[in-house]
Design a protein around this motif. Structure first.
Motif, PDB file in Angstrom:
ATOM      1  N   ASP A 170       0.833  -1.198   0.000  1.00 33.91           N
ATOM      2  CA  ASP A 170       0.000   0.000   0.000  1.00 33.91           C
ATOM      3  C   ASP A 170       0.869   1.250   0.000  1.00 33.91           C
ATOM      4  OD1 ASP A 170      -2.394  -1.443   0.071  1.00 33.91           O
ATOM      5  OD2 ASP A 170      -2.281  -1.652   2.252  1.00 33.91           O
ATOM      6  N   LEU A 171       0.419   2.260  -0.734  1.00 31.76           N
ATOM      7  CA  LEU A 171       1.148   3.512  -0.849  1.00 31.76           C
ATOM      8  C   LEU A 171       0.461   4.614  -0.058  1.00 31.76           C
ATOM      9  CD1 LEU A 171       1.815   3.447  -4.696  1.00 31.76           C
ATOM     10  CD2 LEU A 171       3.506   3.016  -2.910  1.00 31.76           C
ATOM     11  N   ILE A 172       1.246   5.525   0.478  1.00 31.65           N
ATOM     12  CA  ILE A 172       0.706   6.723   1.122  1.00 31.65           C
ATOM     13  C   ILE A 172       1.431   7.941   0.548  1.00 31.65           C
ATOM     14  CG2 ILE A 172       0.042   5.600   3.277  1.00 31.65           C
ATOM     15  CD1 ILE A 172       2.599   6.843   4.507  1.00 31.65           C
ATOM     16  N   TYR A 173       0.732   9.059   0.572  1.00 30.29           N
ATOM     17  CA  TYR A 173       1.351  10.314   0.171  1.00 30.29           C
ATOM     18  C   TYR A 173       1.301  11.240   1.381  1.00 30.29           C
ATOM     19  CZ  TYR A 173       2.857  14.111  -2.854  1.00 30.29           C
ATOM     20  OH  TYR A 173       3.576  15.137  -3.435  1.00 30.29           O
ATOM     21  N   GLY A 174       2.469  11.529   1.934  1.00 35.83           N
ATOM     22  CA  GLY A 174       2.555  12.393   3.094  1.00 35.83           C
ATOM     23  C   GLY A 174       2.782  13.830   2.676  1.00 35.83           C
ATOM     24  N   ILE A 175       2.037  14.745   3.278  1.00 35.65           N
ATOM     25  CA  ILE A 175       2.149  16.181   2.990  1.00 35.65           C
ATOM     26  C   ILE A 175       2.340  16.922   4.303  1.00 35.65           C
ATOM     27  CG2 ILE A 175       1.033  18.208   1.985  1.00 35.65           C
ATOM     28  CD1 ILE A 175      -0.757  16.267   0.398  1.00 35.65           C
ATOM     29  N   SER A 176       3.256  17.878   4.307  1.00 37.93           N
ATOM     30  CA  SER A 176       3.413  18.732   5.483  1.00 37.93           C
ATOM     31  C   SER A 176       3.559  20.182   5.034  1.00 37.93           C
ATOM     32  CB  SER A 176       4.623  18.315   6.320  1.00 37.93           C
ATOM     33  OG  SER A 176       5.832  18.578   5.624  1.00 37.93           O
ATOM     34  N   PHE A 177       3.049  21.070   5.854  1.00 33.48           N
ATOM     35  CA  PHE A 177       3.213  22.504   5.632  1.00 33.48           C
ATOM     36  C   PHE A 177       3.697  23.110   6.940  1.00 33.48           C
ATOM     37  CE2 PHE A 177       1.602  26.865   5.888  1.00 33.48           C
ATOM     38  CZ  PHE A 177       2.184  27.403   4.752  1.00 33.48           C
ATOM     39  N   ASP A 178       4.873  23.739   6.862  1.00 31.90           N
ATOM     40  CA  ASP A 178       5.469  24.285   8.074  1.00 31.90           C
ATOM     41  C   ASP A 178       5.591  23.190   9.131  1.00 31.90           C
ATOM     42  OD1 ASP A 178       6.602  26.207   9.695  1.00 31.90           O
ATOM     43  OD2 ASP A 178       4.676  26.910  10.479  1.00 31.90           O
ATOM     44  N   ALA A 179       6.198  22.060   8.732  1.00 35.15           N
ATOM     45  CA  ALA A 179       6.305  20.879   9.600  1.00 35.15           C
ATOM     46  C   ALA A 179       6.958  21.221  10.933  1.00 35.15           C
ATOM     47  CB  ALA A 179       7.122  19.790   8.890  1.00 35.15           C
ATOM     48  N   PRO A 180       6.479  20.573  12.018  1.00 27.06           N
ATOM     49  CA  PRO A 180       5.419  19.556  12.082  1.00 27.06           C
ATOM     50  C   PRO A 180       4.045  20.126  12.406  1.00 27.06           C
ATOM     51  CG  PRO A 180       6.522  19.638  14.190  1.00 27.06           C
ATOM     52  CD  PRO A 180       7.149  20.730  13.335  1.00 27.06           C
ATOM     53  N   ASN A 181       3.821  21.401  12.129  1.00 30.40           N
ATOM     54  CA  ASN A 181       2.576  22.039  12.553  1.00 30.40           C
ATOM     55  C   ASN A 181       1.352  21.560  11.774  1.00 30.40           C
ATOM     56  OD1 ASN A 181       3.855  23.689  14.527  1.00 30.40           O
ATOM     57  ND2 ASN A 181       4.529  25.088  12.922  1.00 30.40           N
ATOM     58  N   ASN A 182       1.494  21.347  10.470  1.00 33.83           N
ATOM     59  CA  ASN A 182       0.354  20.923   9.651  1.00 33.83           C
ATOM     60  C   ASN A 182       0.795  19.790   8.731  1.00 33.83           C
ATOM     61  OD1 ASN A 182      -1.655  23.258  10.284  1.00 33.83           O
ATOM     62  ND2 ASN A 182       0.259  24.283   9.773  1.00 33.83           N
ATOM     63  N   TYR A 183       0.036  18.718   8.711  1.00 34.19           N
ATOM     64  CA  TYR A 183       0.461  17.537   7.959  1.00 34.19           C
ATOM     65  C   TYR A 183      -0.739  16.619   7.727  1.00 34.19           C
ATOM     66  CZ  TYR A 183       0.104  15.640  12.640  1.00 34.19           C
ATOM     67  OH  TYR A 183      -0.379  15.304  13.881  1.00 34.19           O
ATOM     68  N   ILE A 184      -0.547  15.654   6.829  1.00 35.40           N
ATOM     69  CA  ILE A 184      -1.539  14.607   6.610  1.00 35.40           C
ATOM     70  C   ILE A 184      -0.885  13.477   5.821  1.00 35.40           C
ATOM     71  CG2 ILE A 184      -2.456  15.426   4.396  1.00 35.40           C
ATOM     72  CD1 ILE A 184      -5.269  14.699   5.484  1.00 35.40           C
ATOM     73  N   SER A 185      -1.359  12.257   6.021  1.00 32.97           N
ATOM     74  CA  SER A 185      -0.923  11.093   5.237  1.00 32.97           C
ATOM     75  C   SER A 185      -2.142  10.534   4.514  1.00 32.97           C
ATOM     76  CB  SER A 185      -0.306  10.019   6.139  1.00 32.97           C
ATOM     77  OG  SER A 185       0.896  10.481   6.705  1.00 32.97           O
ATOM     78  N   ILE A 186      -2.057  10.469   3.183  1.00 28.89           N
ATOM     79  CA  ILE A 186      -3.202  10.062   2.364  1.00 28.89           C
ATOM     80  C   ILE A 186      -2.958   8.674   1.779  1.00 28.89           C
ATOM     81  CG2 ILE A 186      -4.681  10.699   0.435  1.00 28.89           C
ATOM     82  CD1 ILE A 186      -3.398  13.509   0.606  1.00 28.89           C
ATOM     83  N   PRO A 187      -3.764   7.669   2.110  1.00 29.62           N
ATOM     84  CA  PRO A 187      -3.684   6.391   1.379  1.00 29.62           C
ATOM     85  C   PRO A 187      -4.004   6.651  -0.090  1.00 29.62           C
ATOM     86  CG  PRO A 187      -5.006   6.170   3.371  1.00 29.62           C
ATOM     87  CD  PRO A 187      -4.810   7.646   3.153  1.00 29.62           C
ATOM     88  N   CYS A 188      -3.116   6.235  -0.989  1.00 32.17           N
ATOM     89  CA  CYS A 188      -3.302   6.685  -2.378  1.00 32.17           C
ATOM     90  C   CYS A 188      -3.071   5.613  -3.436  1.00 32.17           C
ATOM     91  CB  CYS A 188      -2.398   7.884  -2.659  1.00 32.17           C
ATOM     92  SG  CYS A 188      -0.640   7.506  -2.579  1.00 32.17           S
ATOM     93  N   GLY A 189      -2.933   4.343  -3.070  1.00 34.24           N
ATOM     94  CA  GLY A 189      -2.776   3.346  -4.124  1.00 34.24           C
ATOM     95  C   GLY A 189      -1.987   2.124  -3.702  1.00 34.24           C
ATOM     96  N   GLN A 190      -1.549   1.383  -4.709  1.00 36.23           N
ATOM     97  CA  GLN A 190      -0.810   0.135  -4.464  1.00 36.23           C
ATOM     98  C   GLN A 190       0.240  -0.078  -5.544  1.00 36.23           C
ATOM     99  OE1 GLN A 190      -3.608  -3.166  -4.304  1.00 36.23           O
ATOM    100  NE2 GLN A 190      -3.642  -3.085  -2.070  1.00 36.23           N
ATOM    101  N   VAL A 191       1.232  -0.878  -5.193  1.00 33.22           N
ATOM    102  CA  VAL A 191       2.201  -1.393  -6.172  1.00 33.22           C
ATOM    103  C   VAL A 191       2.240  -2.898  -5.986  1.00 33.22           C
ATOM    104  CG1 VAL A 191       4.131  -0.946  -4.592  1.00 33.22           C
ATOM    105  CG2 VAL A 191       4.563  -1.310  -7.018  1.00 33.22           C
ATOM    106  N   ARG A 192       2.251  -3.627  -7.108  1.00 33.36           N
ATOM    107  CA  ARG A 192       2.197  -5.091  -7.023  1.00 33.36           C
ATOM    108  C   ARG A 192       2.833  -5.695  -8.255  1.00 33.36           C
ATOM    109  NH1 ARG A 192      -2.572  -3.035  -8.660  1.00 33.36           N
ATOM    110  NH2 ARG A 192      -3.616  -3.966 -10.470  1.00 33.36           N
ATOM    111  N   ILE A 193       3.197  -6.954  -8.138  1.00 32.71           N
ATOM    112  CA  ILE A 193       3.728  -7.689  -9.283  1.00 32.71           C
ATOM    113  C   ILE A 193       2.611  -7.928 -10.272  1.00 32.71           C
ATOM    114  CG2 ILE A 193       4.751  -9.875 -10.029  1.00 32.71           C
ATOM    115  CD1 ILE A 193       6.122 -10.017  -7.305  1.00 32.71           C
ATOM    116  N   LYS A 194       2.874  -7.669 -11.539  1.00 32.88           N
ATOM    117  CA  LYS A 194       1.845  -7.818 -12.572  1.00 32.88           C
ATOM    118  C   LYS A 194       1.472  -9.279 -12.751  1.00 32.88           C
ATOM    119  CE  LYS A 194       0.809  -6.458 -17.330  1.00 32.88           C
ATOM    120  NZ  LYS A 194       0.319  -7.784 -17.768  1.00 32.88           N
TER     121      LYS A 194
END
Length: 229
Positions: free
Chosen positions: A205-229
């Motif tokens: 499972d993949l996540i996309y982490g975003i921060s603004f003026d860390a560590p004051n504002n942040y979020i981790s978004i589940p955003c997809g997968q990587v797998r063997i074809k």
């Protein structure tokens, strides 16, 4: 005769001490290996291989459109390199609605993938990575939220993830990182990072982490997968 007996007793005691110490060292070594394995479960060896994610950025700034809209935007480059011996599926999907950063829900932004028509053929390290973002903002073209790709062995794909702030914010630095879930929960993302992951039969499972003026504002978004074809 008495001297020989004392010598043999001393030799037995020394041998026993050495064996005890060796056993202790072996136990400690096994414990350390077990701890390292538990701390780094994704680093176990396998015959298939793995993949690397290179995060670079941010670039961006402010842009006043011809209609008077003041954009504050940021863009990041993500390179996915397939080091396995088989093709891999790489799927990303971002929310279409704006995202509120934690813990201050007044900071909102939209995350999108830059459409291919605004991306240069070659990778560039110039302003905005050479992306024609102003043309994209002026075009009225819809934002892109999904990326689906089969990456062949020893090949790579490059995507560009943009952010538009939907609320007025004070000055601060935006950082982000695409990663395998739970790999790094810290919001202090570097300007550039390269992380290698081992890939087995189960999807990651993949996540996309975003921060603004860390560590004051942040979020981790589940955003997809990587797998063997």
């Amino acid at each position: 005769m008495k001297f020989i007996a004392h010598y043999l007793i001393g030799l037995l005691l020394l041998t026993s001490c050495v064996q005890t110490e060796n056993k202790k060292l072996a136990i400690e070594s096994n414990s350390e290996k077990k701890a390292i394995k538990q701390a780094n479960p994704s680093e176990e060896s396998d015959s298939t291989g793995g993949f690397s994610i290179i995060n670079t950025g941010p670039r961006g700034g402010r842009y006043l459109s011809s209609t008077g809209i003041d954009y504050r935007y940021t863009v990041f480059r993500i390179q996915i390199i397939n080091d396995t011996i088989v093709p891999i599926n790489f799927d990303i999907k971002f929310p279409r609605s704006s995202i509120s950063l934690l813990p201050d829900s007044t900071i909102e932004l939209n995350v999108f993938l830059v459409p291919e028509k605004y991306i240069p053929i070659a990778i560039k390290d110039t302003f905005n990575f050479g992306l024609d973002l102003e043309k994209f903002f002026e075009s009225g073209d819809p934002q892109k939220f999904e990326f689906n790709s089969v990456i062949e062995p020893n090949k790579q794909s490059t995507i560009y993830i943009g952010m538009l702030f939907a609320s007025e914010i004070a000055n601060g630095v935006t950082r982000s990182q695409l990663a395998v879930e739970w790999h790094d929960e810290s919001p202090h993302y570097p300007v550039e990072s390269t992380v290698h992951y081992h890939l087995k039969n189960q999807p990651l499972d993949l996540i996309y982490g975003i921060s603004f003026d860390a560590p004051n504002n942040y979020i981790s978004i589940p955003c997809g997968q990587v797998r063997i074809k």
